[in-house]
Design a protein around this motif. Structure first.
Motif, PDB file in Angstrom:
ATOM      1  N   SER A  61     -65.583 -19.947  31.371  1.00  9.33           N
ATOM      2  CA  SER A  61     -65.291 -18.100  32.173  1.00  9.33           C
ATOM      3  C   SER A  61     -63.671 -17.847  32.527  1.00  9.33           C
ATOM      4  O   SER A  61     -63.680 -17.416  32.662  1.00  9.33           O
ATOM      5  CB  SER A  61     -65.985 -18.139  33.652  1.00  9.33           C
ATOM      6  N   ASP A  62     -63.082 -19.129  32.803  1.00 11.98           N
ATOM      7  CA  ASP A  62     -61.527 -18.584  33.368  1.00 11.98           C
ATOM      8  C   ASP A  62     -61.049 -20.425  33.185  1.00 11.98           C
ATOM      9  O   ASP A  62     -61.489 -21.276  33.141  1.00 11.98           O
ATOM     10  CB  ASP A  62     -61.725 -17.882  34.468  1.00 11.98           C
ATOM     11  N   VAL A  63     -59.817 -20.189  32.696  1.00 11.50           N
ATOM     12  CA  VAL A  63     -58.578 -20.391  33.769  1.00 11.50           C
ATOM     13  C   VAL A  63     -57.812 -20.563  35.160  1.00 11.50           C
ATOM     14  O   VAL A  63     -57.021 -19.298  34.711  1.00 11.50           O
ATOM     15  CB  VAL A  63     -57.429 -20.718  31.632  1.00 11.50           C
ATOM     16  N   MET A  64     -57.256 -21.688  34.996  1.00  6.78           N
ATOM     17  CA  MET A  64     -56.181 -21.257  36.568  1.00  6.78           C
ATOM     18  C   MET A  64     -55.136 -22.448  36.352  1.00  6.78           C
ATOM     19  O   MET A  64     -55.846 -23.585  35.819  1.00  6.78           O
ATOM     20  CB  MET A  64     -57.531 -21.845  37.719  1.00  6.78           C
ATOM     21  N   ILE A  65     -54.562 -22.116  37.192  1.00  2.75           N
ATOM     22  CA  ILE A  65     -53.219 -22.653  37.698  1.00  2.75           C
ATOM     23  C   ILE A  65     -52.517 -22.624  39.020  1.00  2.75           C
ATOM     24  O   ILE A  65     -52.978 -21.519  39.401  1.00  2.75           O
ATOM     25  CB  ILE A  65     -51.943 -21.777  36.662  1.00  2.75           C
ATOM     26  N   ALA A  66     -52.491 -24.034  38.723  1.00  2.00           N
ATOM     27  CA  ALA A  66     -51.748 -24.293  40.408  1.00  2.00           C
ATOM     28  C   ALA A  66     -50.857 -24.685  40.539  1.00  2.00           C
ATOM     29  O   ALA A  66     -50.453 -25.873  39.981  1.00  2.00           O
ATOM     30  CB  ALA A  66     -53.259 -24.540  41.533  1.00  2.00           C
ATOM     31  N   VAL A  67     -50.261 -24.658  42.224  1.00  2.00           N
ATOM     32  CA  VAL A  67     -48.678 -25.305  41.892  1.00  2.00           C
ATOM     33  C   VAL A  67     -48.937 -25.654  43.823  1.00  2.00           C
ATOM     34  O   VAL A  67     -49.335 -24.749  44.611  1.00  2.00           O
ATOM     35  CB  VAL A  67     -47.849 -24.303  41.431  1.00  2.00           C
ATOM     36  N   ASP A  68     -48.069 -26.652  44.010  1.00  2.00           N
ATOM     37  CA  ASP A  68     -47.760 -27.197  45.436  1.00  2.00           C
ATOM     38  C   ASP A  68     -46.581 -26.219  45.621  1.00  2.00           C
ATOM     39  O   ASP A  68     -45.467 -26.314  45.184  1.00  2.00           O
ATOM     40  CB  ASP A  68     -47.383 -28.543  45.940  1.00  2.00           C
ATOM     41  N   GLU A  69     -46.319 -25.332  47.218  1.00  2.00           N
ATOM     42  CA  GLU A  69     -45.024 -24.760  47.485  1.00  2.00           C
ATOM     43  C   GLU A  69     -43.602 -25.850  47.867  1.00  2.00           C
ATOM     44  O   GLU A  69     -44.511 -26.939  48.843  1.00  2.00           O
ATOM     45  CB  GLU A  69     -45.549 -23.607  48.182  1.00  2.00           C
TER      46      GLU A  69
END
Length: 69
Positions: A61-69
């Motif tokens: 249903s969706d694809v997410m991208i995450a990064v550490d700040e």
């Protein structure tokens, strides 16, 4: 075969790496490698081999991208 998923990526199997229970199957899709984690049993039942044509079917249903700040 007809399926409801709209994201079907056709390519060629370039690697199969079996683990204890799960296999990682790498598929070359127009120069991009797509990897699927499936059971060793599925690899055997589908008679997957390096060099054969196959398709990666993506149902999400969706694809997410995450990064550490």
């Amino acid at each position: 075969m007809k399926i409801s998923a709209r994201n079907v990526l056709e390519g060629k199997i370039i690697a199969i790496k079996k683990g204890a229970t799960t296999a990682h199957v790498s598929l070359d899709v127009n120069g991009t490698t797509v990897m699927a984690a499936i059971t060793n049993e599925a690899v055997d039942e589908l008679k997957l081999e390096v060099g054969m044509k196959a398709a990666a079917v993506v149902k999400s249903s969706d694809v997410m991208i995450a990064v550490d700040e």
